[in-house]
Design a protein around this motif. Sequence first.
Motif, mmCIF file in Angstrom:
data_model
loop_
_atom_site.group_PDB
_atom_site.id
_atom_site.type_symbol
_atom_site.label_atom_id
_atom_site.label_comp_id
_atom_site.label_asym_id
_atom_site.label_seq_id
_atom_site.Cartn_x
_atom_site.Cartn_y
_atom_site.Cartn_z
ATOM 1 N N MET A 1 0.763 -1.227 -0.041
ATOM 2 C CA MET A 1 0.131 0.028 0.147
ATOM 3 C C MET A 1 0.783 1.356 0.016
ATOM 4 N N THR A 2 1.887 1.130 0.772
ATOM 5 C CA THR A 2 2.966 2.510 0.665
ATOM 6 C C THR A 2 3.436 2.832 -0.740
ATOM 7 N N GLU A 3 3.360 1.581 -1.454
ATOM 8 C CA GLU A 3 3.981 1.731 -2.868
ATOM 9 C C GLU A 3 3.126 2.699 -3.789
ATOM 10 N N ILE A 4 1.647 2.685 -3.374
ATOM 11 C CA ILE A 4 0.744 3.324 -4.177
ATOM 12 C C ILE A 4 0.509 4.722 -3.476
ATOM 13 N N GLY A 5 1.283 4.994 -2.598
ATOM 14 C CA GLY A 5 1.234 6.184 -1.611
ATOM 15 C C GLY A 5 0.252 6.312 -0.502
ATOM 16 N N MET A 6 -0.168 5.278 -0.052
ATOM 17 C CA MET A 6 -0.867 5.062 1.372
ATOM 18 C C MET A 6 -0.073 4.989 2.379
ATOM 19 N N GLU A 7 -0.594 5.887 3.652
ATOM 20 C CA GLU A 7 0.304 5.500 4.907
ATOM 21 C C GLU A 7 -0.152 4.342 5.569
ATOM 22 N N ALA A 8 0.971 3.342 5.588
ATOM 23 C CA ALA A 8 0.632 2.341 6.472
ATOM 24 C C ALA A 8 1.829 1.740 7.260
ATOM 25 N N GLY A 9 1.825 0.591 8.111
ATOM 26 C CA GLY A 9 2.981 0.288 9.126
ATOM 27 C C GLY A 9 2.515 -1.104 9.580
#
Length: 556
Positions: A356-364
């Motif tokens: 998801m971070t690859e598409i610009g979403m903040e996640a962790g």
Amino acid sequence: MKYKLVTLLLITAFGFSHAQDSESIRPKLVLQITVDQFRGDLPTRFLDRLGEGGLRYLIENGTYYSNAHYRHANTETAVGHATLFTGADPSRHGLVGNNWIDPSTGDVVYNTEDARYHIIGKDQKPHNGVSPNNILSTTIGDELVISNAGQSRVFSVSVKDRGAIIPGGHAGKAFWYSKSSGKFVTSTYYYDEYPQWAQDWNDSGPADQYRGKTWDLIQDPSTYYAKDLDDRPYEADFQPLGKTFPHQYGDDKYLYTRLSLSPAGDELTLDFAKTLMKNENVGHGVNTDFLAISFSSTDYIGHLFGPSSLETEDNILRLDRNLADLFSYVDKTVGLKNTLIVLSADHGAPEAPEYMTEIGMEAGRFDFTYFREQGPLNEILMERYGRDDLIATHSHPYLYLNMAAIAEAKLDLEEVENFIADEVMKIPGIAYAQTKSDLLEGRISNAPLQVQIRRNFHPVRSGNIHMIQEQYWFLHSTDEGQKMGLEGIAAIHGSPWAYDTYVPIFFAGNGIKAQTITRRVSPTDIAPTISNYLNIKFPSGSIGNPLKEVFIKENN
């Protein structure tokens, strides 16, 4: 068209207890299938490459609810299976998680744990016994047996113990796969000894056919959407299964475990289920029989590699073949016209945070032990109360507090809960925290998250603080992954967000009308629908409503 409209209006106005017309055939068999971690978009995601007779049969010949969502907050396996077969929220069926803490002992309780009933052929050990007795509601199978003084029979099969025991209910017979022996086992709750047919199946060693073999792509590699996603750094690396195709099954003592983590687990489940049907003469009893099958491979593969992985894509295509095989067998032995087929999932699935971070979403991700071991929260508690032992443990989704320490320090429990909840919500990645005191006192709003938490809440089994992670943040891992020595897994469900609550619902066979329904429904509606279809009473904890479209037959 006019006749169909009148029929629908009559059903809606007067209920469903006699919705089947006189020409309808009471099913000889109810076949309820659960596909573990089968998110609602997955049945049609690879539609152009599905074969005939499996998922396509359900989509094209059944009533397909394409907008079904769970209403509770903790979307874990045991919770979803219990909801599917009781029609109840966790607050009523009691399975608030895969595990919870016994407040009287402080011990972790597994969802089907029951020390009174050990696995047949195994010595009795603490925490190793299993039964359905933790389910507080009756199930649809229980009600079917009650309705005709035991003429109906209930059987349940899965790789996972919880995937078999919970659907089997209190009155059924359950079998599940042993990762240590490669056999299907059961407990003394159900039998004193294995039925001879089950013993014969186990003695023939079907799992051993996979020794030294590999899991390869079932179709042309160029046709896969995820063909270029076969080696991502966050995928789990359980050797020799590995992270890339071909996946090696190996030939050591962990072979049987690796089989459960691959499509082989579903293949073995299918073979055992067909053997059970044949030897127990399922669908040919005095009254309607009930067979529950839970396919678990989608869940294990989703955890290891993620729901948008090459492995998941291949597994869905294999699941399609397994379903086609099962439906063909049912048609030959019982008849699809004599069988009510129901298929859904126990929960959905998130994409991996890194994806998801690859598409610009903040996640962790939170470390598995973040809330279980001494950390920042304990330091804050020491500063505020002079003690760092006020949190007993974390068992997803709950923080359980150390009640003895709070009493010893003469602290106000409600104030401690509120303080910890406020501090938890300051942690990046945490969206919300709800206290047990507020739930017990009814101090909550009708905001969606609070309603989902309330539906998950049991006054004894739930912890002191229900934590909700931000979207695409992972709050925990799987205990099974930790036991296998995995440093991490690709994806983990268990949130109230739409990707985890979203599942398909299919009804097919027995003259069910071919149609797609897009209105929002819930898996709690499945058990009441089956109950009305069979003209029996609802499970005791049921809160759902019968799905009216199921009662409009194809010839109406």
